[in-house]
Design a protein around this motif. Structure first.
Motif, PDB file in Angstrom:
ATOM      1  N   SER A 120       0.832  -1.208   0.000  1.00 21.38           N
ATOM      2  CA  SER A 120       0.000   0.000   0.000  1.00 21.38           C
ATOM      3  C   SER A 120       0.865   1.255   0.000  1.00 21.38           C
ATOM      4  CB  SER A 120      -0.925   0.000   1.225  1.00 21.38           C
ATOM      5  OG  SER A 120      -1.823  -1.093   1.191  1.00 21.38           O
ATOM      6  N   ALA A 121       1.902   1.243   0.813  1.00 22.95           N
ATOM      7  CA  ALA A 121       2.800   2.392   0.872  1.00 22.95           C
ATOM      8  C   ALA A 121       3.529   2.597  -0.454  1.00 22.95           C
ATOM      9  CB  ALA A 121       3.815   2.204   2.000  1.00 22.95           C
ATOM     10  N   ALA A 122       3.922   1.488  -1.097  1.00 19.02           N
ATOM     11  CA  ALA A 122       4.608   1.588  -2.390  1.00 19.02           C
ATOM     12  C   ALA A 122       3.683   2.167  -3.453  1.00 19.02           C
ATOM     13  CB  ALA A 122       5.120   0.218  -2.815  1.00 19.02           C
ATOM     14  N   VAL A 123       2.412   1.789  -3.419  1.00 15.41           N
ATOM     15  CA  VAL A 123       1.432   2.342  -4.366  1.00 15.41           C
ATOM     16  C   VAL A 123       1.337   3.861  -4.192  1.00 15.41           C
ATOM     17  CG1 VAL A 123      -1.024   2.425  -4.952  1.00 15.41           C
ATOM     18  CG2 VAL A 123       0.100   0.217  -4.596  1.00 15.41           C
ATOM     19  N   GLU A 124       1.253   4.308  -2.957  1.00 11.85           N
ATOM     20  CA  GLU A 124       1.123   5.740  -2.713  1.00 11.85           C
ATOM     21  C   GLU A 124       2.425   6.487  -3.001  1.00 11.85           C
ATOM     22  OE1 GLU A 124      -0.801   6.618   0.988  1.00 11.85           O
ATOM     23  OE2 GLU A 124      -2.707   5.867   0.182  1.00 11.85           O
ATOM     24  N   GLU A 125       3.564   5.831  -2.705  1.00 11.59           N
ATOM     25  CA  GLU A 125       4.859   6.442  -3.040  1.00 11.59           C
ATOM     26  C   GLU A 125       4.970   6.675  -4.545  1.00 11.59           C
ATOM     27  OE1 GLU A 125       7.874   7.199  -1.522  1.00 11.59           O
ATOM     28  OE2 GLU A 125       7.393   6.750   0.568  1.00 11.59           O
ATOM     29  N   SER A 126       4.281   5.839  -5.315  1.00  9.68           N
ATOM     30  CA  SER A 126       4.345   5.916  -6.777  1.00  9.68           C
ATOM     31  C   SER A 126       3.236   6.788  -7.373  1.00  9.68           C
ATOM     32  CB  SER A 126       4.273   4.505  -7.372  1.00  9.68           C
ATOM     33  OG  SER A 126       5.305   3.685  -6.861  1.00  9.68           O
ATOM     34  N   GLY A 127       2.434   7.396  -6.512  1.00 15.73           N
ATOM     35  CA  GLY A 127       1.393   8.300  -6.996  1.00 15.73           C
ATOM     36  C   GLY A 127       0.018   7.693  -7.128  1.00 15.73           C
ATOM     37  N   GLY A 128      -0.162   6.452  -6.679  1.00 22.11           N
ATOM     38  CA  GLY A 128      -1.464   5.818  -6.751  1.00 22.11           C
ATOM     39  C   GLY A 128      -2.219   5.909  -5.440  1.00 22.11           C
ATOM     40  N   SER A 129      -3.420   5.339  -5.415  1.00 20.94           N
ATOM     41  CA  SER A 129      -4.257   5.327  -4.216  1.00 20.94           C
ATOM     42  C   SER A 129      -4.331   3.909  -3.672  1.00 20.94           C
ATOM     43  CB  SER A 129      -5.666   5.835  -4.537  1.00 20.94           C
ATOM     44  OG  SER A 129      -6.524   5.663  -3.421  1.00 20.94           O
ATOM     45  N   ALA A 130      -3.822   3.715  -2.466  1.00 20.12           N
ATOM     46  CA  ALA A 130      -3.819   2.391  -1.857  1.00 20.12           C
ATOM     47  C   ALA A 130      -5.232   1.905  -1.569  1.00 20.12           C
ATOM     48  CB  ALA A 130      -3.000   2.409  -0.569  1.00 20.12           C
ATOM     49  N   ASP A 131      -6.165   2.823  -1.342  1.00 20.30           N
ATOM     50  CA  ASP A 131      -7.547   2.443  -1.053  1.00 20.30           C
ATOM     51  C   ASP A 131      -8.205   1.735  -2.228  1.00 20.30           C
ATOM     52  OD1 ASP A 131      -7.353   3.548   1.465  1.00 20.30           O
ATOM     53  OD2 ASP A 131      -8.194   5.486   0.862  1.00 20.30           O
ATOM     54  N   GLU A 132      -7.658   1.908  -3.416  1.00 22.05           N
ATOM     55  CA  GLU A 132      -8.251   1.315  -4.615  1.00 22.05           C
ATOM     56  C   GLU A 132      -7.686  -0.069  -4.938  1.00 22.05           C
ATOM     57  OE1 GLU A 132     -10.775   2.796  -6.160  1.00 22.05           O
ATOM     58  OE2 GLU A 132     -10.629   4.374  -4.632  1.00 22.05           O
ATOM     59  N   VAL A 133      -6.774  -0.556  -4.099  1.00 19.03           N
ATOM     60  CA  VAL A 133      -6.185  -1.885  -4.317  1.00 19.03           C
ATOM     61  C   VAL A 133      -6.995  -2.920  -3.555  1.00 19.03           C
ATOM     62  CG1 VAL A 133      -4.122  -3.308  -4.077  1.00 19.03           C
ATOM     63  CG2 VAL A 133      -3.898  -0.865  -4.583  1.00 19.03           C
ATOM     64  N   GLU A 134      -7.319  -4.032  -4.210  1.00 15.35           N
ATOM     65  CA  GLU A 134      -8.041  -5.130  -3.559  1.00 15.35           C
ATOM     66  C   GLU A 134      -7.052  -6.239  -3.232  1.00 15.35           C
ATOM     67  OE1 GLU A 134     -11.542  -8.484  -4.336  1.00 15.35           O
ATOM     68  OE2 GLU A 134     -11.162  -6.924  -5.843  1.00 15.35           O
ATOM     69  N   PHE A 135      -6.873  -6.501  -1.956  1.00 15.11           N
ATOM     70  CA  PHE A 135      -5.981  -7.572  -1.525  1.00 15.11           C
ATOM     71  C   PHE A 135      -6.774  -8.850  -1.301  1.00 15.11           C
ATOM     72  CE2 PHE A 135      -3.557  -3.787  -0.311  1.00 15.11           C
ATOM     73  CZ  PHE A 135      -2.298  -4.111  -0.789  1.00 15.11           C
ATOM     74  N   ILE A 136      -6.239  -9.960  -1.818  1.00 14.39           N
ATOM     75  CA  ILE A 136      -6.833 -11.267  -1.581  1.00 14.39           C
ATOM     76  C   ILE A 136      -5.768 -12.178  -1.005  1.00 14.39           C
ATOM     77  CG2 ILE A 136      -8.558 -10.986  -3.399  1.00 14.39           C
ATOM     78  CD1 ILE A 136      -6.864 -12.799  -5.186  1.00 14.39           C
ATOM     79  N   GLN A 137      -6.199 -13.213  -0.296  1.00  8.43           N
ATOM     80  CA  GLN A 137      -5.265 -14.068   0.438  1.00  8.43           C
ATOM     81  C   GLN A 137      -5.250 -15.487  -0.102  1.00  8.43           C
ATOM     82  OE1 GLN A 137      -5.475 -13.812   4.758  1.00  8.43           O
ATOM     83  NE2 GLN A 137      -5.156 -16.003   4.946  1.00  8.43           N
ATOM     84  N   ALA A 138      -4.062 -16.062  -0.155  1.00  7.09           N
ATOM     85  CA  ALA A 138      -3.876 -17.469  -0.516  1.00  7.09           C
ATOM     86  C   ALA A 138      -2.527 -17.910   0.037  1.00  7.09           C
ATOM     87  CB  ALA A 138      -3.926 -17.651  -2.031  1.00  7.09           C
ATOM     88  N   PRO A 139      -2.303 -19.212   0.189  1.00  2.98           N
ATOM     89  CA  PRO A 139      -0.996 -19.690   0.645  1.00  2.98           C
ATOM     90  C   PRO A 139       0.109 -19.275  -0.329  1.00  2.98           C
ATOM     91  CG  PRO A 139      -2.634 -21.424   0.802  1.00  2.98           C
ATOM     92  CD  PRO A 139      -3.273 -20.317   0.034  1.00  2.98           C
ATOM     93  N   MET A 140       1.280 -18.987   0.203  1.00  2.00           N
ATOM     94  CA  MET A 140       2.389 -18.532  -0.616  1.00  2.00           C
ATOM     95  C   MET A 140       2.664 -19.430  -1.837  1.00  2.00           C
ATOM     96  SD  MET A 140       4.885 -16.209  -0.978  1.00  2.00           S
ATOM     97  CE  MET A 140       5.030 -15.413   0.633  1.00  2.00           C
ATOM     98  N   PRO A 141       2.648 -20.761  -1.698  1.00  2.00           N
ATOM     99  CA  PRO A 141       2.938 -21.600  -2.877  1.00  2.00           C
ATOM    100  C   PRO A 141       1.902 -21.469  -3.996  1.00  2.00           C
ATOM    101  CG  PRO A 141       3.245 -22.846  -0.856  1.00  2.00           C
ATOM    102  CD  PRO A 141       2.555 -21.580  -0.473  1.00  2.00           C
ATOM    103  N   ASN A 142       0.712 -20.936  -3.685  1.00  2.00           N
ATOM    104  CA  ASN A 142      -0.353 -20.843  -4.685  1.00  2.00           C
ATOM    105  C   ASN A 142      -0.475 -19.470  -5.335  1.00  2.00           C
ATOM    106  OD1 ASN A 142      -0.928 -23.423  -3.824  1.00  2.00           O
ATOM    107  ND2 ASN A 142      -2.720 -22.848  -2.640  1.00  2.00           N
ATOM    108  N   LEU A 143       0.280 -18.499  -4.860  1.00  2.00           N
ATOM    109  CA  LEU A 143       0.087 -17.120  -5.320  1.00  2.00           C
ATOM    110  C   LEU A 143       0.435 -16.934  -6.795  1.00  2.00           C
ATOM    111  CD1 LEU A 143       1.449 -15.130  -2.233  1.00  2.00           C
ATOM    112  CD2 LEU A 143      -0.922 -15.677  -2.803  1.00  2.00           C
ATOM    113  N   ALA A 144       1.519 -17.519  -7.231  1.00  2.00           N
ATOM    114  CA  ALA A 144       1.913 -17.366  -8.637  1.00  2.00           C
ATOM    115  C   ALA A 144       0.874 -17.966  -9.565  1.00  2.00           C
ATOM    116  CB  ALA A 144       3.281 -18.007  -8.875  1.00  2.00           C
ATOM    117  N   ASP A 145       0.292 -19.088  -9.161  1.00  2.00           N
ATOM    118  CA  ASP A 145      -0.735 -19.723  -9.995  1.00  2.00           C
ATOM    119  C   ASP A 145      -1.958 -18.825 -10.154  1.00  2.00           C
ATOM    120  OD1 ASP A 145       0.749 -21.999 -10.457  1.00  2.00           O
ATOM    121  OD2 ASP A 145      -0.053 -23.065  -8.729  1.00  2.00           O
TER     122      ASP A 145
END
Length: 336
Positions: free
Chosen positions: A173-198
């Motif tokens: 979120s901080a990186a998004v805002e550092e780059s000029g974006g809005s962190a509130d507009e990012v949707e975070f979803i959760q999954a186990p680390m081994p499954n994230l790339a898939d």
């Protein structure tokens, strides 16, 4: 090699990694006697056995190598690795139930526990997050043909992470805002680390935050690194730390001094011998060496810097991961 073959090969490696990581905590065997562990401190007697809950990740290498090289033994200490704490979420309960004296967990988990008045304290460091892209073992990946060109383009997109309300969520979120974006507009979803790339490959997520070896596996399967949020938004903040129960630390001040001395030697040794880190991770977590060939090791540290910890706390509060702030000095000083 065709892309399809590459993806199938990476998928097989990911399956192997899932299996390896799921059984790693059982494979980590105890060593030494437990006759004087589990608290000590009776009538001034100091514990000589320390029960530590590990995690099957490279961050724990200083403990493995410290045991192997005899750094703890030189201080008159026996390290006993206990089962049941293969994830950060499982670490603090082990401490509070007196099933472990110390645990390897994220500094964020320790901060969250402290903010909820749980009797834990950070007793030493293991890793800090990277300060430069070149040394970072983590990163955000997107599809090779993705239109996302920078963190600001994550607005309105799904970002897959291994834990909601985590340090990863705050720093991205901080990186998004550092780059000029809005962190509130990012949707975070959760999954186990081994499954994230898939998730990214299948279109279930637009981006994913990965840590090696999963980051290097993802890039070898055709995904690309969008960027490194930690060096941009939170360089050098504490990563994995050693957390102890307040009761154990208070009852065993001399033991903790000896442990700190051994940990300092072990962290330095790990930094100077990356090949031994890789070998230890492969052996202890049952991950084939070839899966670790392109992985980066973290930078190890035996101490947690109060200023860096304060920066982390402020970041967690700013992005809603932490409701109530805590004082960094209080987290690092609980034996008074």
């Amino acid at each position: 090699m065709t892309v399809g073959h590459s993806l199938r090969s990476a998928a097989r490696l990911r399956v192997a990694a899932v299996a390896a990581l799921s059984v790693a905590s059982l494979a980590l065997t105890s060593c030494g006697s437990d006759s004087d562990g589990g608290g000590g401190g009776g009538d001034g007697e100091q514990a000589t056995t320390i029960r530590i809950a590990p995690q099957p990740i490279a961050d724990f290498a200083p403990i493995w190598l410290g045991m192997e090289e005899g750094f703890f033994e030189d201080e008159g200490l026996t390290i006993e690795l206990v089962e049941g704490g293969a994830t950060s979420a499982a670490q603090v309960p082990l401490l509070l139930s007196d099933n472990a004296d110390l645990a390897a967990t994220t500094a964020t988990a320790a901060i969250q526990a402290q903010s909820q008045s749980m009797a834990v304290t950070i007793v030493g460091g293991l890793t800090n997050f990277a300060e430069t892209d070149e040394t970072d073992q983590s990163g955000l990946v997107v599809a090779e043909d993705s239109s996302i060109a920078g963190f600001e383009d994550l607005e309105g997109k799904k970002v897959a992470i291994s834990g909601l309300k985590s340090v990863s969520e705050a720093v991205i979120s901080a990186a998004v805002e550092e780059s000029g974006g809005s962190a509130d507009e990012v949707e975070f979803i959760q999954a186990p680390m081994p499954n994230l790339a898939d998730l990214v490959s299948s279109g279930g997520a637009d981006a994913a935050f990965l840590i090696d070896p999963f980051l290097s596996m993802a890039t070898s399967s055709g995904l690309k690194v969008l960027g490194h949020p930690f060096p941009l938004a939170a360089p050098g903040v504490p990563g994995t730390s050693l957390v102890g129960s307040v009761s154990f630390v208070k009852q065993n001040p001399e033991t903790m001094e000896k442990f700190a001395s051994a940990l300092e030697k072990a962290a330095a040794f790990a930094n100077e011998n990356p090949e031994k880190v890789t070998a230890a991770l492969s052996e202890q977590a049952k991950i084939p060496l070839e899966m670790l060939a392109d992985s980066k090791n973290p930078t190890y540290t035996a101490v947690v810097d109060p200023d860096a910890l304060t920066t982390l706390i402020e970041l967690l509060v700013e992005y809603g991961v932490l409701e109530d702030s805590v004082d960094a000095d209080d987290m690092l000083t609980s034996t008074e």
